[in-house]
Design an enzyme around this catalytic site. Structure first.
Site, PDB file in Angstrom:
ATOM      1  N   HIS A   1      67.725 -19.926   8.957  1.00 46.96           N
ATOM      2  CA  HIS A   1      66.946 -21.017   8.340  1.00 46.96           C
ATOM      3  C   HIS A   1      68.061 -22.316   7.893  1.00 46.96           C
ATOM      4  O   HIS A   1      69.092 -21.924   7.415  1.00 46.96           O
ATOM      5  CB  HIS A   1      66.146 -20.569   7.051  1.00 46.96           C
TER       6      HIS A   1
ATOM      7  N   GLU B   1      67.916 -24.010   5.235  1.00 50.51           N
ATOM      8  CA  GLU B   1      68.721 -23.975   3.745  1.00 50.51           C
ATOM      9  C   GLU B   1      69.689 -22.656   3.791  1.00 50.51           C
ATOM     10  O   GLU B   1      70.542 -22.829   3.070  1.00 50.51           O
ATOM     11  CB  GLU B   1      67.343 -23.469   3.032  1.00 50.51           C
TER      12      GLU B   1
ATOM     13  N   SER C   1      55.191 -28.240   2.862  1.00 45.75           N
ATOM     14  CA  SER C   1      55.544 -29.614   3.444  1.00 45.75           C
ATOM     15  C   SER C   1      54.262 -30.125   4.466  1.00 45.75           C
ATOM     16  O   SER C   1      54.225 -31.057   5.220  1.00 45.75           O
ATOM     17  CB  SER C   1      56.764 -29.136   4.330  1.00 45.75           C
TER      18      SER C   1
ATOM     19  N   SER D   1      58.216 -23.475   9.116  1.00 45.60           N
ATOM     20  CA  SER D   1      58.227 -23.519   7.446  1.00 45.60           C
ATOM     21  C   SER D   1      58.019 -22.278   6.809  1.00 45.60           C
ATOM     22  O   SER D   1      57.215 -21.661   6.941  1.00 45.60           O
ATOM     23  CB  SER D   1      56.886 -24.477   7.085  1.00 45.60           C
TER      24      SER D   1
ATOM     25  N   HIS E   1      66.119 -29.280   3.190  1.00 48.16           N
ATOM     26  CA  HIS E   1      66.748 -28.245   3.269  1.00 48.16           C
ATOM     27  C   HIS E   1      68.325 -27.812   2.782  1.00 48.16           C
ATOM     28  O   HIS E   1      68.728 -27.027   2.661  1.00 48.16           O
ATOM     29  CB  HIS E   1      66.495 -27.635   4.629  1.00 48.16           C
TER      30      HIS E   1
END
Length: 317
Positions: free
Chosen positions: A132, A134, A275, A231, A82
């Site tokens: 998140h 990311e 994933s 996810s 990420h």
């Protein structure tokens, strides 16, 4: 129950589904680090958001931590797919940790874009989900205050930039294609001079998996998405199906599915987040075959042949 007595169930299996090139690369980095250094190898955050994948790597000797303070001095550590703020590798270096960066190259591309835009003096509006990993990693590439997060088109109306004519936007790579298009349209309507990325920030795998769900939704009575609750790309697949009027559910493993949820379902769509390994798809199909007389049909909407290079220190001759 004999085969003849089992109710019929047609399965429409979306393709592409499951692992993307960035996930493949990240998992391989941990595996090769274990081969090179031996166990344990530390991994900061889940390498990818999938409990099954994490458990398999843990069995091989990976230790997952949320803070580098948990990693012994000198130990090898891998950063998740990420991406991480710049402060994390700096901290690793200061503590003498041998680190490997498994950040997806498509996320790294967004990081570099953010740096260039800030260097050019633009303020960045970043489209993503608060909290998140990311988003945290991307914000950590630039000075504090250089980016503003928006999550919905409604957030665009609340923006009050100091220089409305000197804006740019970037996006998280795992967003809903349709939602993001709506937010981008709102940004462009309010700030006509806003600069967008050279190419699409939402990654090919996210876009392809959403398109595959759209392609089968009209023929499905219900849809199952295999993926983890944390996810982002898996959650978006559920939303895509639901917006097409299909009852959809996210499950991590076949064992989570209650038989009653399938009452009245004759055609079931199946997909998996980027994933989620293919073996979990097969596990689900095998579980369904215990209770139904199934027919399988894979519906392919795109071919994926992308592969990303490994870090030079781990390249296999």
């Amino acid at each position: 129950m004999s085969i003849a007595e089992k109710p019929a169930l047609s399965l429409l299996i979306a393709a592409p589904r499951g692992f993307c090139a960035g996930v493949d690369r990240a998992i391989r980095i941990v595996e090769l680090a274990l081969e090179k250094h031996g166990a344990p190898v530390y991994v900061r955050h889940e390498i990818v958001h999938n409990r099954y994948v994490v458990a398999e790597l843990r069995e091989k000797g990976a230790i997952f931590v949320e803070d580098l303070a948990e990693v012994p001095a000198g130990a090898p550590v891998v950063f998740s797919a990420h991406g991480v703020p710049k402060s994390v590798p700096a901290d690793a270096e200061s503590r003498g940790l041998a680190y490997l960066d498994a950040t997806c190259p498509l996320v790294s591309k967004v990081h570099r874009q953010a740096e260039r835009l800030v260097e050019a003096g633009r303020h960045i509006v970043f489209i993503g989900h608060c909290g998140h990993p990311e988003v945290i990693g991307t914000f950590g590439q630039v000075p504090q205050g250089a980016m503003t997060l928006v999550e919905t088109a409604a957030d665009v109306a609340k923006l009050a930039p100091a220089d409305p004519d000197n804006l740019a936007f970037l996006t998280q790579t795992t967003l809903s294609v349709d939602d993001t298009a709506e937010i981008v349209a709102a940004l462009k309507a309010r700030f006509p001079s806003i600069q967008g990325p050279r190419g699409e920030d939402i990654c090919y795998a996210t876009s392809n998996r959403q398109a595959a769900v759209k392609a089968i939704a009209a023929e499905c009575d219900a849809m199952l998405v295999i993926g983890a609750p944390n996810s982002s790309n898996s959650q978006r697949l559920v939303e895509v199906a639901q917006r097409r009027g299909v009852r959809a559910k996210l499950i991590q493993r076949a064992a989570e599915l209650e038989r009653g949820w399938l009452d009245g379902v004759r055609t079931l769509g199946i997909t998996a987040g980027a994933s989620a390994p293919e073996k979990l798809v097969r596990e689900l199909i095998d579980r369904l075959a215990e209770h139904f007389s199934i027919t399988e049909k894979e519906v392919e909407t795109a071919r994926e042949d992308i592969a990303f290079k490994l870090p030079r220190s781990l390249e296999v001759a």
